[in-house]
Design an enzyme around this catalytic site. Structure first.
Site, PDB file in Angstrom:
ATOM      1  N   LYS A 201      45.067  30.264  44.138  1.00 48.66           N
ATOM      2  CA  LYS A 201      46.028  31.220  43.588  1.00 48.66           C
ATOM      3  C   LYS A 201      47.455  30.855  43.976  1.00 48.66           C
ATOM      4  O   LYS A 201      48.389  31.009  43.180  1.00 48.66           O
ATOM      5  CB  LYS A 201      45.671  32.620  44.074  1.00 48.66           C
ATOM      6  CG  LYS A 201      44.334  33.122  43.538  1.00 48.66           C
ATOM      7  CD  LYS A 201      43.894  34.407  44.210  1.00 48.66           C
ATOM      8  CE  LYS A 201      42.546  34.866  43.693  1.00 48.66           C
ATOM      9  NZ  LYS A 201      42.043  36.069  44.406  1.00 48.66           N
TER      10      LYS A 201
ATOM     11  N   GLY B  70      37.265  42.729  41.169  1.00 46.23           N
ATOM     12  CA  GLY B  70      36.368  43.720  40.582  1.00 46.23           C
ATOM     13  C   GLY B  70      36.292  43.554  39.082  1.00 46.23           C
ATOM     14  O   GLY B  70      37.209  43.039  38.441  1.00 46.23           O
TER      15      GLY B  70
END
Length: 430
Positions: free
Chosen positions: A204, A305
């Site tokens: 990231k 999620g």
């Protein structure tokens, strides 16, 4: 009503199934936002029998054929990993189809080549969901702040490690105990290596640095350290000086002679409890951006999620669908700056060091002399305990990381130092 835009979905796990459900539930709103309906016409999975709740006529195990189908306009890739995701993306581009992806590992490894292939085909490659889940972050960096010069991007971009470190701070637990709790609650995978060793955050960080500084940065360029060596003592020492410990992805544009360079690193660090990132607890993510004109900006929210990540995927899907309707493609990231990447050894950092020392005259002087020998300036020093429990706690000024590392190695060999009990970098202290 115009003909629908037809979507091939690669993967139907936690994120993919949430994307499918949201496309169905929000069909009318998506049609209004795009100007044409969006319809999923095929879903590639490895084991169709594992998806009994998905319309079986949509399922296929032949992902390569799916992305090349004439009745597919757009591709959503949520299978992860390097292969076959890379080959499937390239095949989609060759077939004139835009791609929405959540694949941080692939984008961090091969982003420039993928962007070049998309540009050559005149299609889009969007991947907001690859970093920080539901948090709108990559598009602001690429578009909203395109008129500014970014100096620093610092973030908590891995929810698993943030949950573990938060629990260690709250309960005094050690790393193993906090990891076991995170695994039991579903915050950590059965194999947590990618998270706790910093691989996820490093991928990231590479994506963030590439966008922020208009410079190709791969995960191999990112200095990476995980949190498995962080102890309850480290966390307690941080609290003593008004700090907390976080795993940070740090991307900086720093002066380098006549020009600038890019420094990108992932490691645990002490930050003051007054810093905006210090209050980010649990499995949440946050990214702190410093720009020359805009000043300081903070992005915060759920970083993982099914539904949060699917939200980011759908945002990108709407964007590429609008471009398709308009007969155009959006602006991709630029690498025009092409700044050199500064090695970690040359990157200025600060250390917090705890030493188990002999409690006798001259020890502090000899320790200070070792720091001076490596041209590392000491900011603060204090002694706790006496006799066999004597400890020196030292916070340095900024110095090249190589000099700090060499100092620690030399301290370990000193007769007066019984042990180096804690070493952590420090960020944000005055």
């Amino acid at each position: 009503m115009s003909a629908p835009l037809r979507v091939a979905l690669l993967g139907c796990g936690t994120v993919g199934s949430a994307v499918l459900r949201l496309v169905e539930e929000q069909a009318d709103d998506l049609t209004a936002r795009v100007g044409r309906p969006i319809e999923v016409v095929g879903i590639a999975v490895r084991r169709p029998a594992h998806h009994p709740d998905v319309p079986q006529h949509l399922l296929t195990t032949d992902s390569a054929a799916l992305v090349r189908r004439d009745d597919v306009d757009l591709v959503v890739e949520v299978i992860g990993g390097i292969e076959p995701a890379r080959s499937l993306m390239l095949a989609a581009f060759e077939a004139g189809k835009s791609v929405v992806s959540a694949n941080k590992a692939l984008l961090a490894e091969d982003g420039p080549a993928l962007h070049a292939a998309a540009a050559a085909a005149g299609v889009d490659l969007y991947y907001e969901a690859a970093v920080a889940g539901a948090i709108p972050l990559l598009r602001p960096l690429r578009e909203s702040l395109a008129g500014d010069q970014l100096r620093r991007v610092v973030g908590i971009v891995n929810g698993t490690t943030n949950y573990i470190l938060s629990r260690m701070a709250e309960t005094g637990a050690g790393f193993a105990e906090a990891l076991a709790e995170a695994t039991e609650l579903g915050y950590a995978e059965a194999d947590p290596t990618a998270d706790v060793d910093g691989f996820d955050a490093a991928a990231k960080a590479a994506i963030l640095a590439s966008l922020a500084f208009h410079t190709p940065v791969s995960s191999a360029d990112v200095h990476r350290e995980g949190i498995s060596a962080v102890s309850a003592t480290d966390v307690a020492r941080a609290a003593e000086i008004g700090c907390t410990v976080k795993l940070l992805a740090i991307c900086e544009r720093v002066p380098n002679g006549d020009g600038d360079s890019v420094a990108v690193r992932v490691h645990p660090a002490m930050i003051p409890t007054t810093h905006p990132l210090a209050s980010v607890g649990g499995a949440f993510n946050a990214v702190f951006v410093e720009a020359e004109a805009a000043g300081q900006l903070m992005f915060y929210g759920q970083g993982a999620g099914g539904e949060p990540t699917a939200s980011a995927v759908l945002g990108d899907l709407v964007a590429v669908a609008r471009n398709r309707v308009a007969g155009a493609s959006g602006q991709g990231p630029t690498g025009y700056a092409d700044l050199p990447v500064r090695p970690m050894a040359e990157t200025p950092t600060r250390y917090h060091v705890s030493l188990d020392v002999a409690d006798k005259p001259g020890v502090l002087a000899s320790v200070a002399q070792e720091f001076a020998r490596h041209e590392v300036s000491i900011s603060t020093v204090r002694q706790t305990g006496r006799g066999d429990a004597a400890t020196l706690v030292i916070v340095t000024h900024s110095a090249p990381d190589a000099a700090l590392s060499a100092t620690i190695a030399a301290l370990r060999d000193m007769p007066a130092v019984r042990g180096v009990t804690s070493v952590l970098r420090v960020e944000g202290l005055q």
